[in-house]
Motif scaffolding. Structure first.
Motif, short mmCIF file in Angstrom:
data_model
loop_
_atom_site.label_atom_id
_atom_site.label_comp_id
_atom_site.label_asym_id
_atom_site.label_seq_id
_atom_site.Cartn_x
_atom_site.Cartn_y
_atom_site.Cartn_z
N ALA A 92 -15.47 4.90 -13.30
CA ALA A 92 -16.16 4.31 -12.14
C ALA A 92 -17.23 3.30 -12.57
N HIS A 93 -17.69 3.37 -13.81
CA HIS A 93 -18.70 2.44 -14.31
C HIS A 93 -18.11 1.08 -14.70
N VAL A 94 -16.79 0.99 -14.80
CA VAL A 94 -16.14 -0.26 -15.19
C VAL A 94 -15.96 -1.11 -13.93
N ARG A 95 -16.68 -2.19 -13.85
CA ARG A 95 -16.60 -3.08 -12.69
C ARG A 95 -15.82 -4.33 -13.08
N ILE A 96 -14.83 -4.66 -12.25
CA ILE A 96 -13.98 -5.82 -12.51
C ILE A 96 -14.20 -6.84 -11.41
N ASP A 147 -23.87 0.49 -13.11
CA ASP A 147 -24.14 1.73 -12.40
C ASP A 147 -23.35 1.71 -11.09
N PRO A 148 -22.42 2.66 -10.88
CA PRO A 148 -21.59 2.62 -9.68
C PRO A 148 -22.36 2.95 -8.39
N ALA A 149 -23.56 3.48 -8.51
CA ALA A 149 -24.35 3.81 -7.32
C ALA A 149 -24.83 2.56 -6.60
N VAL A 157 -26.89 1.27 -16.95
CA VAL A 157 -26.66 2.71 -16.91
C VAL A 157 -27.64 3.36 -17.88
N GLN A 158 -28.31 4.41 -17.45
CA GLN A 158 -29.27 5.10 -18.31
C GLN A 158 -28.53 5.90 -19.39
N TYR A 159 -29.05 5.84 -20.61
CA TYR A 159 -28.50 6.60 -21.73
C TYR A 159 -28.75 8.09 -21.48
N GLN A 160 -27.76 8.90 -21.74
CA GLN A 160 -27.87 10.35 -21.57
C GLN A 160 -27.69 10.99 -22.93
N THR A 161 -28.70 11.75 -23.38
CA THR A 161 -28.64 12.37 -24.70
C THR A 161 -27.70 13.57 -24.70
#
Length: 194
Positions: A92-96, A147-149, A157-161
C-alpha cells in the motif's frame, strides 16, 4: 577468613563489571543492527520503486488487479503484505503515478490526475500519436514510497525499529523512480475504447 571476604568482594565486583560491559555491548549491538537495517531499507526502497515503475510501464493502469499485482511484485511478494525486514512498508506504500511531458516554453513533467487518464491504453497511444505533449498523454510512469494515510501529497514513512523499546527519529526516503511508459498493458490489434 580475611582472604575469603576479599574473594567474595572481588567476585561481586566482577559480576557488576560484567553486567555493565554486557549492557554496553548489547546497546552497541542493537544500534549496529538498527543502523544496518536502516541502510538496507534505504537501498531496498530504491529497488522497490524501480521495479514498480518498470512493471507499471507494462501494466494496464485501469485494471485494479493488475496494479495491485505490480505493487506486490515490487515489494517481492505475491500477495498483499509487508516488505521482508521492512516494516512498516507494505504494498500500500507503493504509489504509482502517470506523467505527461507538457511543453509551455520548456518541457515539464506533469502528473496526470486519475480523472484525466485515458479511457484505455489504446486511447493513450492514439492521444500521444496526435500530440506527444498533450496533458493526458502518458509518457512516463513514476513510482514512489509514500504514507498511504495521506493521498494528496507524498509524505515520508516513519522508520520503525525492530525493538519497540527503542525509537529512532528517522523518516524513510520517498524513493522515486521514473520509467518510460511502454505498452501500459495494451495488446496488439486492440481497438480504441469509447
Amino acid at each position: 577468613m580475611f582472604a575469603r571476604q576479599k574473594g567474595r568482594a572481588q567476585g561481586g565486583a566482577v559480576a557488576v563489571e560484567f553486567s555493565l560491559v554486557l549492557m554496553l555491548f548489547l546497546v552497541v549491538a542493537v544500534g549496529v543492527i538498527e543502523l544496518a537495517r536502516a541502510m538496507y531499507l534505504y537501498n531496498t526502497l530504491e529497488m522497490v520503486t524501480q521495479r514498480a515503475a518498470s512493471l507499471a510501464a507494462n501494466a494496464d493502469f485501469r485494471d485494479a488487479a493488475a496494479m495491485n499485482a505490480v505493487r506486490q511484485k515490487a515489494i517481492f511478494r505475491t500477495s498483499a503484505g509487508t516488505l521482508m525486514l521492512g516494516a512498516p512498508v507494505t504494498d500500500a506504500h507503493v504509489r504509482i503515478d502517470y506523467l505527461a511531458l507538457t511543453y509551455a516554453g520548456a518541457p515539464a513533467l506533469t502528473e496526470i490526475p486519475a480523472a484525466a487518464l485515458p479511457a484505455c491504453t489504446v486511447n493513450n497511444r492514439t492521444t500521444c500519436m496526435k500530440d506527444p505533449y498533450d496533458a493526458s498523454c502518458i509518457r512516463f510512469v513514476r513510482a514512489r514510497i509514500c504514507d498511504p494515510a495521506v493521498t494528496d501529497t507524498c509524505n515520508h514513512v516513519q522508520y520503525q525499529t525492530l525493538l519497540s523499546l527503542v525509537s529512532l527519529p528517522l523518516s524513510l526516503p520517498n524513493a522515486t523512480a521514473i520509467a518510460n511508459a511502454e505498452t501500459l498493458g495494451a495488446t496488439l490489434g486492440a481497438a480504441p475504447c469509447p
